[in-house]
Scaffold this active site. Structure first.
Site, mmCIF file in Angstrom:
data_model
loop_
_atom_site.group_PDB
_atom_site.id
_atom_site.type_symbol
_atom_site.label_atom_id
_atom_site.label_comp_id
_atom_site.label_asym_id
_atom_site.label_seq_id
_atom_site.Cartn_x
_atom_site.Cartn_y
_atom_site.Cartn_z
ATOM 1 N N THR A 72 0.737 -1.136 -0.034
ATOM 2 C CA THR A 72 0.008 0.137 -0.060
ATOM 3 C C THR A 72 0.811 1.442 -0.162
ATOM 4 O O THR A 72 0.600 2.137 -0.858
ATOM 5 C CB THR A 72 -1.046 0.159 1.214
ATOM 6 O OG1 THR A 72 -1.661 -1.106 1.134
ATOM 7 C CG2 THR A 72 -1.786 1.075 1.228
ATOM 8 N N GLN A 179 1.371 -9.379 -6.319
ATOM 9 C CA GLN A 179 0.839 -10.645 -6.541
ATOM 10 C C GLN A 179 1.801 -11.352 -7.317
ATOM 11 O O GLN A 179 1.834 -12.707 -7.317
ATOM 12 C CB GLN A 179 -0.397 -10.581 -7.224
ATOM 13 C CG GLN A 179 -1.599 -10.061 -6.166
ATOM 14 C CD GLN A 179 -1.732 -11.334 -5.273
ATOM 15 O OE1 GLN A 179 -1.581 -12.430 -5.053
ATOM 16 N NE2 GLN A 179 -2.295 -10.788 -3.871
ATOM 17 N N ALA A 200 6.163 -7.871 1.196
ATOM 18 C CA ALA A 200 6.694 -9.086 1.829
ATOM 19 C C ALA A 200 5.618 -10.157 2.287
ATOM 20 O O ALA A 200 5.991 -11.374 2.079
ATOM 21 C CB ALA A 200 7.807 -8.823 3.006
ATOM 22 N N CYS A 325 -10.448 -7.039 1.496
ATOM 23 C CA CYS A 325 -10.871 -5.658 1.748
ATOM 24 C C CYS A 325 -12.316 -5.485 1.429
ATOM 25 O O CYS A 325 -13.031 -4.531 1.974
ATOM 26 C CB CYS A 325 -9.984 -4.766 0.853
ATOM 27 S SG CYS A 325 -8.212 -5.270 0.585
HETATM 28 C C1 PLP Z 1 -1.911 -7.102 -0.840
HETATM 29 C C2 PLP Z 1 -1.779 -6.418 -2.034
HETATM 30 C C3 PLP Z 1 -1.373 -4.852 -1.919
HETATM 31 C C4 PLP Z 1 -1.289 -4.225 -0.663
HETATM 32 O O1 PLP Z 1 -0.086 -4.536 0.190
HETATM 33 P P1 PLP Z 1 0.101 -4.662 1.750
HETATM 34 O O2 PLP Z 1 1.576 -4.858 2.034
HETATM 35 O O3 PLP Z 1 -0.883 -5.312 2.141
HETATM 36 O O4 PLP Z 1 -0.169 -3.195 2.014
HETATM 37 C C5 PLP Z 1 -1.353 -4.112 -2.945
HETATM 38 N N1 PLP Z 1 -1.599 -4.624 -4.095
HETATM 39 C C6 PLP Z 1 -2.063 -5.690 -4.483
HETATM 40 C C7 PLP Z 1 -2.307 -6.323 -5.627
HETATM 41 C C8 PLP Z 1 -2.026 -6.692 -3.321
HETATM 42 O O5 PLP Z 1 -2.514 -7.947 -3.500
#
Ligand code: PLP
Length: 400
Positions: A72, A179, A200, A325
């Site tokens: 994020t 991802q 991570a 979410c």
């Molecule tokens: C999980 C995810 C995020 C957010 O990552 P965090 O480390 O949980 O803040 C952003 N983009 C994608 C595509 C995600 O799957």
């Protein structure tokens, strides 16, 4: 109860090797990496080793990667940072309707700040049309931000081709690769990527740590102001143990990637074909071929995703409906709506995401339980009953 975890896209357990690598950095090597004595030097050294492992997995130079608090923050930093640093050149940003909320909400925020954002549509298979991208570009476009792999439906966008278009038009290209990173090869050179976000905890590392690749020479505003950490791009005392864990997770991903891609995609393909055979009126969401090795996302006609998730949970199976979410909210997933799915089908989705600890036995058990659950819920569904009236030839016990 034996539990089967099939929500690796939401988060992953910390790998034991990762945990073991992190442990000494809480107690024994606790130094602030900005200090010059022994403890500080030990922390600094560990951070730079992790940086090397992270950069290597991207094909980047160590000087081009920084540590952040996660995906994020990396998305926020990349998009806001580029927008503010380049606003004298233009105020137009191009993204897609499929993005993670970390990108979408950042773009919504920037719209309030006077930036213009184009949200590109996708086809029924979830893939972006490159012609749409080309025709959206104007002489005010400063950034293209398109995710490498979608978290809900696992669809892989043509990142290298997007990068080529961006490069040709001298527009910066950011990709949310949270991802894709660690599960498929990523190469920032071959893919013409200028900025790339990772996290991570999606690759068997700890939560609260991630990374951002920023190509040398990219104009970007710093995210945190304060000390000189991370080349003044992200001030604040480093999360040394988290960074060490992230670095170890990168090493393990690099080591195991090839064999895991084969193993997991085989399990996925078998599960998808068995599922489509065993349960009638089920639709696979997203392209079958341009897809993450571990993603299965299906819509089951006549029933709600939420009730399938709750019933699976009662059987010890952890899956999700849409993204973590949005589950819990009544809004259907923006990703499924972008595919043009009906209201009913976008409410009836289940996502199974496989991982390191998923076995064939797990998937067989899930298939069996899942088909029982679908059967049971359909028999209770008023929609199903009204549709199937007349088709039924049972003794009346189905209520049809
Ligand atoms: C999980 C995810 C995020 C957010 O990552 P965090 O480390 O949980 O803040 C952003 N983009 C994608 C595509 C995600 O799957």
């Amino acid at each position: 109860m034996k539990r089967i975890y099939l929500d690796y896209a939401a988060t992953t357990p910390v790998h034991t090797e990762v945990f073991r690598a992190m442990e000494p950095y809480f107690t024994k090597y606790f130094g602030n990496a900005s200090t010059i004595y022994y403890y500080g030097r030990e922390s600094k050294k560990a951070i730079e080793e992790a940086r090397e492992a992270f950069a290597r997995l991207l094909g980047a130079d160590q000087s081009e990667v920084i540590f952040t608090s996660g995906g994020t923050e990396s998305d926020n930093h990349a998009i806001k940072g580029v927008a503010y640093a380049n606003k004298n050149k233009g105020n137009h940003i191009i993204t897609s309707k499929l993005e993670h909320h970390a990108v979408l909400e950042t773009c919504h925020f920037l719209e309030k700040e006077g930036f213009k954002v184009t949200y590109l549509p996708v086809g029924a298979d979830g893939l972006l049309n490159l012609e749409d991208l080309k025709s959206a570009i104007t002489d005010k476009t400063i950034l293209i931000s398109i995710m490498a792999a979608n978290n809900e439906i696992g669809v892989l966008q043509p990142v290298a081709e997007i990068g080529e278009i961006a490069r040709e038009k001298k527009i910066l290209f950011h990709t949310d690769a949270v991802q894709m990173f660690g599960s498929l090869p990523v190469d920032v050179e071959k893919m013409n990527i200028d900025l790339l976000s990772v996290s991570a905890h999606k690759i068997y590392g700890p939560k609260g740590i991630g990374g951002l690749f920023i190509r040398k020479g990219t104009k970007i505003v710093s995210y945190m102001h304060g000390g000189e950490q991370e080349k003044r791009r992200r001030a604040g005392t480093e999360n040394v143990a988290g960074i060490v864990g992230f670095g170890k997770a990168c090493e393990i991903a690099a080591r195991d990637m090839e064999k895991e891609i084969k193993r997991i995609s085989r399990l996925r393909d078998l599960f998808i074909s068995d599922l489509l055979k065993k349960i009638p009126e089920v639709k696979l969401n997203g392209s079958l071929v341009k897809r993450l090795p571990n993603n299965v996302n299906v819509s089951v006609k006549y029933i709600e995703g939420e009730s399938m998730i709750l019933n699976l949970d009662m059987e010890g199976i952890c899956a999700s409906s849409g993204s973590a979410c949005t589950s819990g909210s009544l809004e259907p997933s923006h990703v499924l709506r972008a595919l043009g799915l009906s209201h009913e089908l976008s409410h009836g989705s289940v996502r199974f995401t496989l991982g390191k600890y998923t076995t064939k036995e797990d998937m067989d058990a899930v298939l069996l339980k899942f088909s029982e659950i679908v059967d049971r819920l359909r028999k209770l569904s008023p929609l199903y009953k009204s549709e199937k009236k007349g088709e039924c030839n049972c003794d009346g016990t189905c209520g049809g």
